[in-house]
Design an enzyme around this catalytic site. Structure first.
Site, short mmCIF file in Angstrom:
data_model
loop_
_atom_site.label_atom_id
_atom_site.label_comp_id
_atom_site.label_asym_id
_atom_site.label_seq_id
_atom_site.Cartn_x
_atom_site.Cartn_y
_atom_site.Cartn_z
N CYS A 276 0.81 -1.23 0.00
CA CYS A 276 0.00 0.00 0.00
C CYS A 276 0.84 1.28 0.00
O CYS A 276 0.89 1.99 -1.00
CB CYS A 276 -0.91 -0.01 1.21
N1 LIG Z 1 -2.75 -5.83 1.85
C1 LIG Z 1 -3.19 -4.73 2.43
O1 LIG Z 1 -2.86 -4.44 3.56
C2 LIG Z 1 -4.16 -3.79 1.71
C3 LIG Z 1 -4.83 -2.82 2.47
C4 LIG Z 1 -5.71 -1.97 1.84
C5 LIG Z 1 -5.89 -2.07 0.46
N2 LIG Z 1 -5.22 -3.00 -0.27
C6 LIG Z 1 -5.50 -3.08 -1.70
O2 LIG Z 1 -6.33 -4.20 -1.96
C7 LIG Z 1 -6.01 -4.80 -3.21
C8 LIG Z 1 -5.67 -6.26 -3.02
O3 LIG Z 1 -4.52 -6.36 -2.20
P1 LIG Z 1 -4.09 -7.69 -1.46
O4 LIG Z 1 -3.04 -7.31 -0.49
O5 LIG Z 1 -5.29 -8.44 -0.98
O6 LIG Z 1 -3.45 -8.49 -2.69
P2 LIG Z 1 -3.09 -10.06 -2.74
O7 LIG Z 1 -2.04 -10.20 -3.76
O8 LIG Z 1 -2.84 -10.57 -1.35
O9 LIG Z 1 -4.43 -10.74 -3.24
C9 LIG Z 1 -4.97 -10.54 -4.49
C10 LIG Z 1 -5.61 -11.84 -4.96
O10 LIG Z 1 -6.23 -11.59 -6.22
C11 LIG Z 1 -6.03 -12.74 -7.04
N3 LIG Z 1 -6.22 -12.34 -8.44
C12 LIG Z 1 -5.37 -11.71 -9.27
N4 LIG Z 1 -5.95 -11.50 -10.47
C13 LIG Z 1 -7.20 -11.98 -10.38
C14 LIG Z 1 -8.29 -12.06 -11.28
N5 LIG Z 1 -8.21 -11.53 -12.49
N6 LIG Z 1 -9.42 -12.65 -10.86
C15 LIG Z 1 -9.52 -13.18 -9.63
N7 LIG Z 1 -8.52 -13.13 -8.71
C16 LIG Z 1 -7.37 -12.55 -9.10
C17 LIG Z 1 -4.64 -13.21 -6.69
O11 LIG Z 1 -4.46 -14.56 -7.03
C18 LIG Z 1 -4.62 -12.97 -5.17
O12 LIG Z 1 -5.08 -14.10 -4.46
C19 LIG Z 1 -4.87 -3.95 -3.78
O13 LIG Z 1 -5.39 -2.98 -4.62
C20 LIG Z 1 -4.28 -3.31 -2.56
O14 LIG Z 1 -3.64 -2.08 -2.87
C21 LIG Z 1 -4.38 -3.88 0.34
#
Ligand SMILES: NC(=O)c1ccc[n+]([C@@H]2O[C@H](COP(=O)([O-])OP(=O)(O)OC[C@H]3O[C@@H](n4cnc5c(N)ncnc54)[C@H](O)[C@@H]3O)[C@@H](O)[C@H]2O)c1
Length: 441
Positions: A276
């Site tokens: 993030c």
């Molecule tokens: N991790 C954090 O602390 C956090 C906090 C707030 C916001 N975010 C935001 O949330 C979003 C997700 O982050 P995250 O940390 O969960 O990522 P992550 O990589 O842990 O998880 C994302 C998931 O999406 C899946 N994926 C990818 N392409 C896909 C598709 N086309 N269809 C279905 N699934 C698909 C991946 O396999 C993975 O399991 C990002 O935009 C991030 O900036 C993350």
């Protein structure tokens, strides 16, 4: 009285029959899917990664903040299941998209995941579908990027289907604030979308804050994360300036924190990491660049924070110098490779930059992290070494990059020859034990 579509959707949400698909089951998606299922909604998680969907269907969590017992119980009760098959979208009512939003090598938004997820969803859309995007992204994404993809189905947002942006605020490892008790901002592409999506979340999350547009919701998240990035950069620069002036920055922050108003402490460290803070502000600066505006705070903060690993390595070199040693040929133990304490996430972790820089200068680097037993990095498959008094005594320098709670800092200080403590993790160890062998940032 004639019931509107909105009334019908709300009635379905109230009935407990409203089915929810969470697309992307990572750090954001899995906790959210679990929370919706706990609130009584039938939930299907959809991910392109079959290992993740298999794990959920076997009742096993792979996210430290989500207990396996919770997943197992929800799966057993038939409330939660997972699949790689997007055609399941047809049978659900609400779709929440939580896919990654990384940066490309040139620090431009990499929109491929949102694009692919939205295209997959669009293929199976039907009237009445409610869609929320949670991935952090630049202002305008929901209106200008996602809406046209969804409308390629022939359905109109605000009339046939409903679309909003709702930023995820999850803070991995935070024991106090989790999905349910962290207020949730929702901004729809149109008022009907704001109303329905807010209504849906209000059944799961204690407090929902509707805003006037999807853009406002997208900008809210970017303000929150840019605020952190800028303040961390500010305090990092204060750490550098304090060192030049021979002042203890930690003492200064503690003293400033006694001001009961107008000050909020931020702490220096080896840099910023995770999916993030280092990334999100660049989504905003990229968007502004396309409009000929230069987001100066964002660029400056990024420059200072990105340079912190280099600064830490300089401090290691200076400290070794006192022992008439160089980085080249020294054996250095890095403690903690996760980007923050008590979690297992190494994405963008500054500890990795520190390892790389030390190795470039000819050090032999080993690491320990109770949360990261293995690490494939810089062309090497590595294993977390066991911490023993003998090991600590055998290395030339220990770098505390992440202040995991599991470490016994007194014991570390007692057994190591030299410690570079980038997090002031050894603050409670008495000075006579530290005996000048601990160098604070
Ligand atoms: N991790 C954090 O602390 C956090 C906090 C707030 C916001 N975010 C935001 O949330 C979003 C997700 O982050 P995250 O940390 O969960 O990522 P992550 O990589 O842990 O998880 C994302 C998931 O999406 C899946 N994926 C990818 N392409 C896909 C598709 N086309 N269809 C279905 N699934 C698909 C991946 O396999 C993975 O399991 C990002 O935009 C991030 O900036 C993350």
């Amino acid at each position: 009285m004639v019931k509107t579509t909105i009334d019908n959707i709300k009635a379905k949400i109230d009935s407990g029959e409203f089915k929810v698909a969470v697309v992307g089951l990572g750090y954001v998606g899995l906790p959210l899917a679990v929370e919706f299922a706990k609130a009584g909604f039938p939930v299907v998680g959809i991910d392109v990664d079959g290992n993740k969907t298999d794990s959920i269907n076997r009742g096993i969590s792979y996210i430290p903040d989500v207990p396996t017992e919770d997943v197992a119980k929800l799966v057993e009760d038939g409330k939660l299941r997972a699949t790689t098959d997007f055609s399941e979208i047809r049978s659900v009512d609400g779709i929440i998209i939580c896919v990654p939003t990384p940066l490309s090598k040139t620090k431009d938004p990499d929109m491929r995941y949102i694009q692919s997820a939205a295209q997959s969803v669009a293929r199976y859309l039907r009237p009445g579908h409610v869609i929320s995007l949670e991935s952090t992204t630049y202002p305008g994404t929901t209106d200008e990027f996602v809406k046209p993809i969804l409308e390629s189905s022939g359905l109109k947002v605000g009339k046939d289907i409903y679309l909003a942006f709702s930023p995820e605020r999850i803070d991995p490892g935070n024991k106090k604030y989790q999905v349910k008790n962290t207020p949730k901002v929702v901004g729809g592409v149109d008022p009907a979308s704001t109303e329905i999506v807010s209504y849906l979340y209000s059944h799961v999350i204690d407090k929902v804050i509707p805003v006037s547009s999807a853009k406002a919701a997208e900008m809210t998240k970017l303000l929150e994360n840019t605020f952190r990035s800028v303040n961390i950069a500010l305090v990092n620069e204060f750490a550098i300036m304090s060192n030049i002036l021979g002042i203890d920055i930690w003492e200064v922050i503690e003293a400033a924190s006694t001001k009961p108003f107008g000050f909020m402490p931020f702490y220096p460290g080896p840099g910023i990491g995770g999916h993030c803070i280092p990334i999100d502000p660049h989504y905003l600066s990229w968007k502004l660049k396309t409009l000929n505006y230069n987001a100066r705070f964002i660029e400056l903060a990024s420059e200072i924070n990105t340079n912190m690993p280099r600064y830490v390595v300089q401090r290691v070199a200076d400290a070794l110098n006192e022992f008439e040693k160089s980085i080249k040929g020294s054996k250095i133990l890095v403690l903690g490779v996760a980007y923050k304490k008590d979690i297992d996430d190494t994405r963008e972790s500054p500890a990795l930059d520190i390892i790389k820089l030390l190795e470039e200068k000819g050090a032999e680097v080993i690491y320990n992290d109770p949360y990261v037993p293995e690490l494939n990095f810089n062309g090497k498959q590595r294993k977390s070494v066991d911490l023993t008094g003998e090991l600590l005594n055998s290395v030339d320098c220990v770098v505390i990059a992440t202040d995991h709670s599991d470490y016994d800092y007194r014991w570390l200080v007692e057994n190591a020859k030299l410690i570079i403590d980038t997090k002031n993790a050894t603050k409670d160890v008495p000075e006579d034990i530290k005996n000048q062998k601990v160098v604070k940032l």
